[in-house]
Design an enzyme around this catalytic site. Sequence first.
Site, mmCIF file in Angstrom:
data_model
loop_
_atom_site.group_PDB
_atom_site.id
_atom_site.type_symbol
_atom_site.label_atom_id
_atom_site.label_comp_id
_atom_site.label_asym_id
_atom_site.label_seq_id
_atom_site.Cartn_x
_atom_site.Cartn_y
_atom_site.Cartn_z
ATOM 1 N N TYR A 1 -2.759 -34.018 28.219
ATOM 2 C CA TYR A 1 -1.982 -33.870 26.979
ATOM 3 C C TYR A 1 -0.533 -34.320 27.152
ATOM 4 O O TYR A 1 0.352 -33.853 26.445
ATOM 5 C CB TYR A 1 -2.053 -32.424 26.484
ATOM 6 C CG TYR A 1 -3.348 -32.095 25.754
ATOM 7 C CD1 TYR A 1 -3.632 -32.663 24.510
ATOM 8 C CD2 TYR A 1 -4.283 -31.224 26.294
ATOM 9 C CE1 TYR A 1 -4.807 -32.373 23.833
ATOM 10 C CE2 TYR A 1 -5.465 -30.922 25.616
ATOM 11 C CZ TYR A 1 -5.722 -31.501 24.383
ATOM 12 O OH TYR A 1 -6.880 -31.209 23.700
ATOM 13 N N PHE B 1 4.931 -26.442 21.974
ATOM 14 C CA PHE B 1 3.714 -25.738 22.364
ATOM 15 C C PHE B 1 3.091 -26.273 23.663
ATOM 16 O O PHE B 1 2.039 -25.802 24.093
ATOM 17 C CB PHE B 1 2.674 -25.781 21.229
ATOM 18 C CG PHE B 1 2.281 -27.176 20.781
ATOM 19 C CD1 PHE B 1 1.353 -27.927 21.500
ATOM 20 C CD2 PHE B 1 2.834 -27.736 19.627
ATOM 21 C CE1 PHE B 1 0.983 -29.195 21.088
ATOM 22 C CE2 PHE B 1 2.469 -29.009 19.202
ATOM 23 C CZ PHE B 1 1.548 -29.741 19.935
ATOM 24 N N ARG C 1 -14.302 -26.786 13.838
ATOM 25 C CA ARG C 1 -13.136 -25.902 13.974
ATOM 26 C C ARG C 1 -13.168 -24.781 12.942
ATOM 27 O O ARG C 1 -12.774 -23.655 13.236
ATOM 28 C CB ARG C 1 -11.855 -26.731 13.906
ATOM 29 C CG ARG C 1 -11.592 -27.457 15.228
ATOM 30 C CD ARG C 1 -10.472 -28.454 15.124
ATOM 31 N NE ARG C 1 -10.055 -28.940 16.437
ATOM 32 C CZ ARG C 1 -9.287 -30.008 16.606
ATOM 33 N NH1 ARG C 1 -8.867 -30.703 15.571
ATOM 34 N NH2 ARG C 1 -8.946 -30.388 17.828
ATOM 35 N N ASN D 1 -8.542 -24.015 19.405
ATOM 36 C CA ASN D 1 -9.276 -24.618 18.285
ATOM 37 C C ASN D 1 -10.586 -25.272 18.704
ATOM 38 O O ASN D 1 -11.071 -26.199 18.060
ATOM 39 C CB ASN D 1 -8.370 -25.569 17.492
ATOM 40 C CG ASN D 1 -7.858 -26.729 18.318
ATOM 41 O OD1 ASN D 1 -8.226 -26.858 19.481
ATOM 42 N ND2 ASN D 1 -7.053 -27.576 17.728
ATOM 43 N N ARG E 1 -13.868 -37.045 14.330
ATOM 44 C CA ARG E 1 -12.683 -36.298 13.858
ATOM 45 C C ARG E 1 -13.001 -35.581 12.541
ATOM 46 O O ARG E 1 -12.535 -34.476 12.299
ATOM 47 C CB ARG E 1 -11.498 -37.242 13.683
ATOM 48 C CG ARG E 1 -10.970 -37.861 14.965
ATOM 49 C CD ARG E 1 -10.118 -36.946 15.789
ATOM 50 N NE ARG E 1 -8.845 -36.641 15.188
ATOM 51 C CZ ARG E 1 -7.866 -36.002 15.827
ATOM 52 N NH1 ARG E 1 -8.029 -35.607 17.094
ATOM 53 N NH2 ARG E 1 -6.731 -35.735 15.226
#
Length: 139
Positions: free
Chosen positions: A51, A59, A104, A114, A87
């Site tokens: 990430y 975050f 989700r 999530n 997605r």
Amino acid sequence: MATNRTFTMIKPDAFAAGNAGAITKIIEENGFTIKAMKLTKLSAERAGQFYEIHKERPFYNDLVAYMSSGSIIAMILENENAVESFRTLIGATNPAEAAEGTIRKLFATSIEANAIHGSDSDENAQIEGNFFFSDLEKF
Ligand code: ATP
Ligand code: MG
């Protein structure tokens, strides 16, 4: 990797809650073929690398801690228009905004926890698949 592939991870919250089987079933029922699959756990360092694009976000540290908190399942999936259609199947980042019937909406507990990841482009699908599978030519 062809453009009809995407990459996903069942995240630690969903795996720990025992939802990996149900999520995998939904993925297959929606026409995705599992080309590669691995149960593993990310170190904080590897989660941070995965990430890295979010490094400057407030975050980020929590995200790294969460993503390295337990087992995950990494998968390479094949379908028509795989990145975009996956997605759509997983729904919005924030489950409060996710459409009915999305993964989700069904399984995420917060904007952070999530349940599932989905690549956001063909290029990232390839990069992320290579991050977990060093032997992609077999699949
Ligand atoms: P992913 O990349 O995991 O598929 P996404 O593309 O929907 O998710 P991103 O903006 O890339 O969303 O964020 C990556 C992950 O960081 C999110 O899935 C979530 O776990 C976490 N995250 C995103 N926004 C927030 C936030 N505002 N607060 C806490 N965690 C967040
Ligand atoms: Mg993302």
